[in-house]
Design an enzyme around this catalytic site. Structure first.
Site, PDB file in Angstrom:
ATOM      1  N   GLU A  37      97.296 137.406  20.705  1.00 18.08           N
ATOM      2  CA  GLU A  37      96.537 136.857  19.593  1.00 18.08           C
ATOM      3  C   GLU A  37      95.784 135.586  19.986  1.00 18.08           C
ATOM      4  O   GLU A  37      94.654 135.352  19.543  1.00 18.08           O
ATOM      5  CB  GLU A  37      97.448 136.580  18.396  1.00 18.08           C
ATOM      6  N   TYR A  82      87.084 128.971  26.256  1.00 20.34           N
ATOM      7  CA  TYR A  82      87.870 128.273  25.227  1.00 20.34           C
ATOM      8  C   TYR A  82      89.232 127.862  25.803  1.00 20.34           C
ATOM      9  O   TYR A  82      90.284 128.289  25.348  1.00 20.34           O
ATOM     10  CB  TYR A  82      88.052 129.146  23.994  1.00 20.34           C
ATOM     11  N   TYR A 120      97.265 132.399  10.648  1.00 23.14           N
ATOM     12  CA  TYR A 120      97.035 133.784  11.048  1.00 23.14           C
ATOM     13  C   TYR A 120      97.977 134.210  12.175  1.00 23.14           C
ATOM     14  O   TYR A 120      98.626 135.267  12.086  1.00 23.14           O
ATOM     15  CB  TYR A 120      95.589 133.985  11.502  1.00 23.14           C
ATOM     16  N   ASP A 138      92.733 137.207   9.564  1.00 24.87           N
ATOM     17  CA  ASP A 138      91.726 136.642  10.453  1.00 24.87           C
ATOM     18  C   ASP A 138      90.339 136.970   9.913  1.00 24.87           C
ATOM     19  O   ASP A 138      90.185 137.411   8.768  1.00 24.87           O
ATOM     20  CB  ASP A 138      91.912 137.171  11.874  1.00 24.87           C
TER      21      ASP A 138
END
Length: 374
Positions: A37, A82, A120, A138
């Site tokens: 995730e 990221y 989430y 999400d």
């Protein structure tokens, strides 16, 4: 049959036949669900799969990750983007091992205490790994649920958010929430994407947005910050031993924890015309700028054989369209010891970029390829 039950049943039947076969859905332990995730945040499934598989070979459980050093983690993450996500995984793993005895909690409230785990992700772990009857909402789920129930407005706050979560909880409470959450994700990633394919959707018979002709305006589009253009120069400099100087960005900065050529900003503009003018101006030689760079670090510069390249490497971050050109130079003698700074927290000289065991970003990999072509 009430609508929440119909939704869960219809979507569950569709998922059994059409759900994606993804590696983290096999043996969905809390750790595997968590890693997947986090990797999937802002990243497409097809990109994540090979990273997930390599990750599990190297860090197969939470203890293995908790005992890893920062650079090993960043090296395995390199190219996925990221990078703060990788640091959250490492920090979270150490929290689970050191504070929770290596056991993930099953309650959403306790899961949210793990660094980097939000509403989430906590719902995904609780429902998919522990079988809790809780939602995991999400962006895909927001789109599916808001269209189906006809929820208009800003889904991040106020009454629209309250309605969205009320329906999400009502559906999860019907049972098999883990399956339903995954089904919603798959539907939102396929036929209920930005351009809805309503006739093929298993929910189209009761979808409010389809019935009212509102699929193009539900959910309400979020206003995105405007992109800016940034021009930088990177310095590929060798010393008398043929070693190349690299610098590491500090934690919390853009590309924090990753190694790159030393870089300096040249311009930051907001429109295409200014960008074109800046690109022309940036072709001018800048040996003085690099001398100032090293003086700022407290090092007496010893640069010669300076050359400015003409090519540009483009790399797009979330809100930054960056162009980087590479300057080439030689350092007379061997590189001195260079102290850390606010811009770079470490420097290292390497003999070969291709064999260096340092974590590089995708931008750095592009720069290495550009330098090789030059």
């Amino acid at each position: 049959m009430e609508i929440a039950s119909w939704f869960a049943d219809a979507l569950g039947r569709w998922f059994e036949a059409e759900g994606r076969d993804l590696p983290w859905r096999h043996n969905p332990s809390p750790y595997r669900v968590w890693v997947s995730e986090v990797m999937l945040q802002q990243t497409q499934v097809v990109t994540v799969i090979p990273y997930f598989e390599r990750w599990m070979l190297r860090f197969g459980d939470v203890a293995a990750l908790a005992n890893a050093d920062d650079e090993a983690v960043m090296a395995l993450w390199a190219g996925l983007g990221y990078y703060r996500r990788a640091r959250y995984l490492l920090e979270g793993a150490r929290y689970v091992v050191n504070q929770l005895g290596g056991i993930f909690p099953s309650a959403v409230a306790e899961l949210r205490k793990i660094p980097g785990v939000g509403e989430y992700t906590a719902g995904a772990i609780a429902s998919m790994a522990w079988g809790a009857q809780v939602p995991a909402v999400d962006g895909n789920a927001e789109r599916v649920l808001s269209r189906f129930f006809g929820i208009r407005g800003d889904l991040s706050r106020g009454e629209p958010r309250h309605m969205l979560m009320s329906w999400a909880n009502a559906i999860a409470e019907k049972g098999q929430a883990g399956r339903t959450n995954q089904a919603i994700m798959d539907l939102g990633a396929s036929m209920c994407g930005r351009n809805a394919e309503c006739e093929a959707c298993p929910l189209h018979g009761h979808c409010a947005a389809r019935r009212l002709g509102l699929t193009s305006c539900i959910p309400q589009k979020k206003q995105r910050p405007e992109k800016c253009f940034m021009l930088c120069a990177a310095l590929a400099i060798k010393d008398c031993r043929g070693r190349i100087l690299l610098a590491r960005r500090p934690r919390g900065a853009l590309l924090g924890g990753l190694w790159t050529f030393p870089m300096i900003p040249l311009a930051k503009v907001s429109d295409g015309d200014a960008l074109r003018a800046a690109l022309v101006e940036a072709r001018m030689p800048r040996p003085g700028a690099w001398r100032d760079f090293f003086v700022h670090l407290g090092v007496e510069p010893s640069i010669d054989a300076y050359q400015t390249t003409q090519g540009w490497v483009r790399h797009i971050f979330t809100h930054i369209d960056m162009r980087v050109t590479i300057d080439l130079a030689h350092w007379r003698g061997a590189f001195p010891s260079i102290p850390p700074s606010e811009t770079y927290d470490a420097f290292e000289a390497v003999e070969n970029l291709e064999t260096a065991s340092l974590p590089f970003s995708m931008l750095m990999q592009k720069l290495i390829a550009q330098r090789g072509r030059g």
